[in-house]
Design a protein around this motif. Structure first.
Motif, PDB file in Angstrom:
ATOM      1  N   ARG A  93      64.670 -73.264   8.302  1.00  0.00           N
ATOM      2  CA  ARG A  93      63.469 -74.094   8.211  1.00  0.00           C
ATOM      3  C   ARG A  93      62.827 -74.013   6.812  1.00  0.00           C
ATOM      4  NH1 ARG A  93      60.091 -74.450  12.122  1.00  0.00           N
ATOM      5  NH2 ARG A  93      58.398 -75.069  10.775  1.00  0.00           N
ATOM      6  N   ASN A 115      54.495 -78.051   8.813  1.00  0.00           N
ATOM      7  CA  ASN A 115      55.290 -77.419   9.871  1.00  0.00           C
ATOM      8  C   ASN A 115      55.742 -78.432  10.918  1.00  0.00           C
ATOM      9  OD1 ASN A 115      55.572 -74.788   9.029  1.00  0.00           O
ATOM     10  ND2 ASN A 115      53.528 -74.222   9.749  1.00  0.00           N
ATOM     11  N   ARG A 116      54.849 -79.347  11.241  1.00  0.00           N
ATOM     12  CA  ARG A 116      55.219 -80.389  12.224  1.00  0.00           C
ATOM     13  C   ARG A 116      56.362 -81.239  11.681  1.00  0.00           C
ATOM     14  NH1 ARG A 116      49.836 -80.934  13.324  1.00  0.00           N
ATOM     15  NH2 ARG A 116      49.606 -82.804  12.050  1.00  0.00           N
ATOM     16  N   ASP A 119      59.616 -79.347  11.813  1.00  0.00           N
ATOM     17  CA  ASP A 119      60.157 -79.320  13.188  1.00  0.00           C
ATOM     18  C   ASP A 119      60.814 -80.647  13.535  1.00  0.00           C
ATOM     19  OD1 ASP A 119      59.333 -76.752  13.588  1.00  0.00           O
ATOM     20  OD2 ASP A 119      57.423 -77.302  14.511  1.00  0.00           O
ATOM     21  N   GLU A 120      60.135 -81.717  13.144  1.00  0.00           N
ATOM     22  CA  GLU A 120      60.647 -83.075  13.414  1.00  0.00           C
ATOM     23  C   GLU A 120      62.021 -83.272  12.760  1.00  0.00           C
ATOM     24  OE1 GLU A 120      57.023 -85.796  12.975  1.00  0.00           O
ATOM     25  OE2 GLU A 120      58.521 -86.644  11.598  1.00  0.00           O
ATOM     26  N   LEU A 122      64.141 -80.915  11.707  1.00  0.00           N
ATOM     27  CA  LEU A 122      65.153 -80.023  12.298  1.00  0.00           C
ATOM     28  C   LEU A 122      65.686 -80.641  13.584  1.00  0.00           C
ATOM     29  CD1 LEU A 122      63.348 -76.611  11.701  1.00  0.00           C
ATOM     30  CD2 LEU A 122      65.597 -77.228  10.784  1.00  0.00           C
ATOM     31  N   GLU A 123      64.788 -81.212  14.330  1.00  0.00           N
ATOM     32  CA  GLU A 123      65.169 -81.855  15.597  1.00  0.00           C
ATOM     33  C   GLU A 123      66.089 -83.052  15.329  1.00  0.00           C
ATOM     34  OE1 GLU A 123      63.009 -81.480  18.735  1.00  0.00           O
ATOM     35  OE2 GLU A 123      64.495 -82.725  19.774  1.00  0.00           O
ATOM     36  N   SER A 128      67.355 -77.477  15.443  1.00  0.00           N
ATOM     37  CA  SER A 128      66.208 -76.691  15.938  1.00  0.00           C
ATOM     38  C   SER A 128      66.647 -75.312  16.417  1.00  0.00           C
ATOM     39  CB  SER A 128      65.519 -77.412  17.097  1.00  0.00           C
ATOM     40  OG  SER A 128      65.165 -78.710  16.698  1.00  0.00           O
ATOM     41  N   ASP A 129      67.827 -75.237  17.031  1.00  0.00           N
ATOM     42  CA  ASP A 129      68.280 -73.966  17.615  1.00  0.00           C
ATOM     43  C   ASP A 129      68.485 -72.879  16.571  1.00  0.00           C
ATOM     44  OD1 ASP A 129      68.214 -75.066  20.031  1.00  0.00           O
ATOM     45  OD2 ASP A 129      70.385 -75.288  20.291  1.00  0.00           O
ATOM     46  N   ALA A 131      66.774 -72.741  13.580  1.00  0.00           N
ATOM     47  CA  ALA A 131      65.698 -72.882  12.590  1.00  0.00           C
ATOM     48  C   ALA A 131      65.373 -71.577  11.868  1.00  0.00           C
ATOM     49  CB  ALA A 131      64.446 -73.420  13.274  1.00  0.00           C
TER      50      ALA A 131
END
Ligand SMILES: Nc1ncnc2c1ncn2[C@@H]1O[C@H](COP(=O)(O)OP(=O)(O)OP(=O)(O)O)[C@@H](O)[C@H]1O
Length: 271
Positions: A93, A115-116, A119-120, A122-123, A128-129, A131
């Motif tokens: 991340r 941070n949001r 996350d977006e 990475l998704e 995400s798994d 990160a």
């Protein structure tokens, strides 16, 4: 529509060797543009010109109507893959975060917002798994998905991709190409996609720049990937076969073989 990338009478030479001469080219927002050609034909140099890292011998290159410059905020860049060292002190991340906030081309956001967005992203690339895993412990394909996320972070007007599918398995080749195409289609980014292999992206490509032997051809894949055009470019008998929606190039000269395949009868080989 105004082109977002424009080359006028562009020539690039190293010493007496010309990679291309008198290239006139406009690339529009939302266009998926592939750059093909054998090793050493100038594909990476083409990207470097757009990145402002390589001066033209003559002619002009512009982005958004202005001369190209280093560090343009308009550009997202997926570089040719170089694996991270196993002990690189950075989590997945954090790498994506460099594209969002802290990267010199990035925009500055507040921490929660950044941070949001991380996350977006990475998704979006299915990362995400992992990160929080250090990047050096990830596989080549996992690292590559992070680079894609980083390049998309600023929602760039121009997305430059240097062989982004190398080291990805078929499933992730498809996932990454689809993601890049989505950015192109939905966000109207102009995509310049350097590759040896057109087949994984054949459904997305609007036009091709094929570089070989100091010359080039530009057009739709149907116009450029033909026996006639490639035989002329290579000055040799090359046969192009279209089968099941794929392109197979047969009989490329030895000098144009490249590192990862048998180039004499390889599906979709541009080199
Ligand atoms: N700064 C430079 N000075 C001199 N020659 C250079 C320079 N940069 C690139 N070249 C040469 O220009 C040619 C094109 O290089 P480039 O990396 O653009 O090719 P490429 O098509 O991306 O090749 P590959 O498929 O192997 O990645 C090569 O022969 C390279 O050695």
């Amino acid at each position: 529509m105004n082109p977002v990338i424009s080359l006028k009478q562009a020539s690039l030479k190293f010493g007496r060797r010309a990679l291309w001469e008198d290239l006139n080219l406009d690339i529009n927002p939302g266009e998926f543009f592939a750059v093909l050609g054998p090793n050493g034909s100038g594909k990476t140099s083409f990207l470097k010109v757009l990145l402002g890292l390589q001066e033209l011998h003559s002619g002009q290159a512009s982005l958004g109507g202005h001369p190209v410059e280093r560090g343009s905020h308009m550009i997202g860049y997926i570089p040719q893959q170089k694996p991270f060292l196993p002990d690189t002190p950075m989590r997945a991340r954090d790498l994506v975060g460099l594209g969002v906030d802290g990267h010199r081309w990035g925009i500055r956001l507040g921490t929660a917002k950044a941070n949001r967005r991380i996350d977006e992203l990475l998704e979006l690339v299915g990362a995400s798994d992992y990160a929080k895993v250090p990047v050096g412990q990830l596989s080549g394909g996992e690292q590559q998905r992070l680079r894609v996320a980083q390049a998309l972070a600023t929602d760039p007007k121009v997305l430059l991709c240097d062989e982004p599918l190398l080291s990805l398995d078929l499933h992730h080749q498809q996932a990454v190409s689809a993601l890049i195409n989505k950015q192109c289609h939905d966000r109207k980014s102009a995509v310049v996609f350097v590759t040896h292999e057109i087949n994984p992206i054949i459904d997305y490509v609007d036009r091709v720049l094929y570089l070989a032997g100091g010359r080039f051809s530009v057009g739709t894949p149907h116009e450029v990937m033909t026996t006639e055009v490639l035989s002329d470019l290579y000055d040799s008998n090359v046969e192009v076969i279209h089968a099941n929606g794929r392109i197979v190039v047969v009989g490329l000269p030895d000098a144009t073989t490249h590192h990862h395949d048998d180039a004499h009868a390889t599906a979709g080989e541009g080199s």
